[in-house]
Design a protein around this motif. Structure first.
Motif, PDB file in Angstrom:
ATOM      1  N   UNK A 125     -18.153   4.654  -9.025  1.00  0.00           N
ATOM      2  CA  UNK A 125     -17.345   3.250  -9.311  1.00  0.00           C
ATOM      3  C   UNK A 125     -17.868   2.775 -10.590  1.00  0.00           C
ATOM      4  N   UNK A 126     -18.893   3.278 -10.990  1.00  0.00           N
ATOM      5  CA  UNK A 126     -19.587   2.749 -12.230  1.00  0.00           C
ATOM      6  C   UNK A 126     -18.839   3.033 -13.640  1.00  0.00           C
ATOM      7  N   UNK A 127     -17.767   3.959 -13.645  1.00  0.00           N
ATOM      8  CA  UNK A 127     -17.320   4.483 -14.699  1.00  0.00           C
ATOM      9  C   UNK A 127     -16.355   3.281 -15.291  1.00  0.00           C
ATOM     10  N   UNK A 128     -16.297   3.129 -16.470  1.00  0.00           N
ATOM     11  CA  UNK A 128     -15.760   2.140 -16.922  1.00  0.00           C
ATOM     12  C   UNK A 128     -14.229   2.508 -17.510  1.00  0.00           C
ATOM     13  N   UNK A 129     -13.157   1.554 -16.995  1.00  0.00           N
ATOM     14  CA  UNK A 129     -11.724   1.964 -17.084  1.00  0.00           C
ATOM     15  C   UNK A 129     -11.457   2.124 -18.639  1.00  0.00           C
ATOM     16  N   UNK A 130     -12.116   1.458 -19.627  1.00  0.00           N
ATOM     17  CA  UNK A 130     -11.725   1.412 -21.095  1.00  0.00           C
ATOM     18  C   UNK A 130     -12.727   2.456 -21.844  1.00  0.00           C
ATOM     19  N   UNK A 131     -13.213   3.345 -20.942  1.00  0.00           N
ATOM     20  CA  UNK A 131     -14.590   4.278 -21.648  1.00  0.00           C
ATOM     21  C   UNK A 131     -13.559   5.336 -22.391  1.00  0.00           C
ATOM     22  N   UNK A 132     -13.910   5.400 -23.631  1.00  0.00           N
ATOM     23  CA  UNK A 132     -13.252   6.323 -24.499  1.00  0.00           C
ATOM     24  C   UNK A 132     -13.883   7.905 -24.675  1.00  0.00           C
ATOM     25  N   UNK A 133     -13.087   8.914 -25.044  1.00  0.00           N
ATOM     26  CA  UNK A 133     -13.545  10.182 -25.285  1.00  0.00           C
ATOM     27  C   UNK A 133     -14.041  10.293 -26.704  1.00  0.00           C
ATOM     28  N   UNK A 134     -14.675  11.607 -26.813  1.00  0.00           N
ATOM     29  CA  UNK A 134     -15.229  11.736 -28.192  1.00  0.00           C
ATOM     30  C   UNK A 134     -14.442  11.902 -29.140  1.00  0.00           C
ATOM     31  N   UNK A 135     -12.983  12.138 -29.177  1.00  0.00           N
ATOM     32  CA  UNK A 135     -11.893  12.223 -30.191  1.00  0.00           C
ATOM     33  C   UNK A 135     -11.699  10.810 -30.285  1.00  0.00           C
ATOM     34  N   UNK A 136     -11.747   9.858 -29.410  1.00  0.00           N
ATOM     35  CA  UNK A 136     -11.600   8.394 -29.921  1.00  0.00           C
ATOM     36  C   UNK A 136     -12.472   7.938 -30.525  1.00  0.00           C
ATOM     37  N   UNK A 137     -13.698   8.278 -30.524  1.00  0.00           N
ATOM     38  CA  UNK A 137     -14.756   7.531 -31.511  1.00  0.00           C
ATOM     39  C   UNK A 137     -14.641   8.208 -32.804  1.00  0.00           C
ATOM     40  N   UNK A 138     -13.972   9.305 -33.305  1.00  0.00           N
ATOM     41  CA  UNK A 138     -13.957   9.553 -34.654  1.00  0.00           C
ATOM     42  C   UNK A 138     -13.036   8.891 -35.384  1.00  0.00           C
ATOM     43  N   UNK A 139     -13.230   8.471 -36.501  1.00  0.00           N
ATOM     44  CA  UNK A 139     -12.125   7.824 -37.443  1.00  0.00           C
ATOM     45  C   UNK A 139     -10.928   8.223 -37.360  1.00  0.00           C
ATOM     46  N   UNK A 140      -9.747   7.258 -37.518  1.00  0.00           N
ATOM     47  CA  UNK A 140      -8.327   8.079 -37.488  1.00  0.00           C
ATOM     48  C   UNK A 140      -8.131   8.987 -38.573  1.00  0.00           C
ATOM     49  N   UNK A 141      -8.843   8.905 -39.635  1.00  0.00           N
ATOM     50  CA  UNK A 141      -8.602   9.680 -40.983  1.00  0.00           C
ATOM     51  C   UNK A 141      -9.177  11.146 -40.582  1.00  0.00           C
ATOM     52  N   UNK A 142      -9.627  11.563 -39.619  1.00  0.00           N
ATOM     53  CA  UNK A 142     -10.544  12.792 -39.622  1.00  0.00           C
ATOM     54  C   UNK A 142      -9.497  13.906 -39.653  1.00  0.00           C
TER      55      UNK A 142
END
Length: 409
Positions: A246-263
């Protein structure tokens, strides 16, 4: 002819050589296995963490749990916020050992499930995020070191316990009716907030050291802990953990979400550049060009090098095969045999036998000499080389001294 009897358990040279080379790695692997078994045996027992009522370590709280059980207080250990909310019913005490580990959603859910049930909630060293949910009007001061302190308040539990090991975080609240005990610099390290209506009262402890096994017998630590946690017959001991689902954040992002959009465009450009570089370099590749050796190696040195390699590898079979093949190749033209049949026993052996004016040494068979099995040891290999050399020399000598007819006659 007698042969010395060999011990049946003696190892062959090849086996001894393999054992000599492999015993070092085998010994290292054996030591690793033994170390793993020893570590597994040492850690096979159940291990518990800090403030765990099942732990007998210095930082555990097994002694306190046993004292509570002697007074008729049952202790239930939970590790998730859902279990804590479900186990905390009316007339129970909820102890949260590390409330700041909980997420905002866990704190809100736990407070909502327990706020309106009679009982007590004890929070150990809660920070601002925890107090915003359980005690919004309480402020956190700077922490201080732990030291035996006097109660200096009217709370019956504290007055009966007397001096206790407290310190850590200090709290301040404008609420009326709050018990402020064990002051440091005018701020309490134990703060009790009265229950609102039929709800639960809340106890804030700036430090949890008095609950440890190593400090429980000092001053009035045991008395204070028993009175704070034993006010009801059932104690829910909540050990928060970051592994709580239950400690997992609902808005937790994955690895690809952390890469800039122009990758994606950058990756496409790098791929295109790599393809162009490969095509550019491929155009430079032409046909193979033979080159002369920078150094001329004498044939004798090459032969000696091969011989040393055969000796190190104990390859008597390979060495004898090379010697016999070379001898057959040289004997074939001397015996009038074509190179195509130089390695055919039925053709070469009779031809060589016919060209020998003197029979070979007693006990020497041409077929065995030229096509026989590999020697059994190094001495036999040297003897074979001598016999082959003698056979070749005898044919060469006969060829040189053979009478030839003058071409003018």
């Amino acid at each position: 002819m007698t042969t010395a009897a060999k011990d049946g358990f003696a190892l062959s040279p090849a086996t001894r050589r393999v054992w000599t080379r492999s015993r070092g790695p085998l010994l290292a692997i054996l030591l690793l296995v033994i170390s793993g078994i020893v570590l597994a045996a040492l850690q096979s027992g159940e291990q518990y963490g800090r403030l765990d009522p099942r732990s007998a370590d210095r930082s555990g709280s097994r002694a306190l749990a046993q004292l509570l059980a002697a007074r008729g207080v049952s202790t239930q250990v939970v590790t998730t916020s859902e279990e804590a909310a479900a186990a905390t019913g009316p007339g129970t005490t909820l102890l949260v050992t590390d409330p700041d580990v909980l997420t905002q959603r866990q704190l809100t859910g736990l407070y909502t499930a327990t706020a309106h049930t009679p009982g007590r909630t004890v929070l150990l060293a809660p920070g601002t995020s925890t107090l915003n949910v359980f005690a919004p009007h309480v402020q956190v001061g700077t922490p201080v070191g732990n030291t035996p302190l006097s109660p200096a308040c009217s709370l019956p539990d504290a007055r009966r316990a007397g001096n206790a090991l407290l310190g850590g975080l200090r709290y301040a609240t404008p609420a009326d009716g709050a018990d402020r005990c064990y002051l440091v610099g005018g701020r309490p390290t134990l703060l009790r907030l009265p229950a609102a209506g039929a709800g639960r009262d809340t106890v804030l402890l700036g430090s949890a050291d008095l609950l440890h096994n190593q400090h429980l017998s000092e001053d009035g630590n045991a008395s204070l802990a028993l009175q704070l946690l034993g006010s009801h017959k059932h104690l829910v001991w909540y050990l928060p953990s970051v592994s709580d689902p239950s400690s997992a954040q609902e808005d937790q992002r994955g690895f690809l979400d952390l890469i800039p959009s122009g990758w994606r465009w950058a990756l496409l450009q790098l791929t295109f550049a790599a393809v162009l570089a490969a095509l550019w370099r491929a155009r430079r590749l032409g046909p193979l060009v033979p080159e002369k050796l920078p150094v001329t190696v004498p044939a004798a040195e090459t032969t000696e090098g091969h011989a040393r390699l055969y000796e190190q590898a104990n390859a008597r079979d390979r060495a004898s095969a090379v010697l016999r093949s070379a001898t057959r190749t040289r004997l074939a033209p001397l015996a009038g045999v074509s190179p195509a049949h130089a390695h055919t026993p039925d053709v070469l052996v009779p031809a060589v036998q016919a060209h020998l004016t003197s029979p070979p040494d007693a006990g020497t068979d041409l077929h065995t000499l030229l096509f026989g099995p590999a020697p059994a040891d190094d001495r036999a290999l040297v003897h074979l080389a001598d016999q082959l050399d003698e056979l070749k020399s005898s044919l060469v000598s006969q060829e040189r001294h053979a009478p030839r007819e003058h071409p003018d006659r």
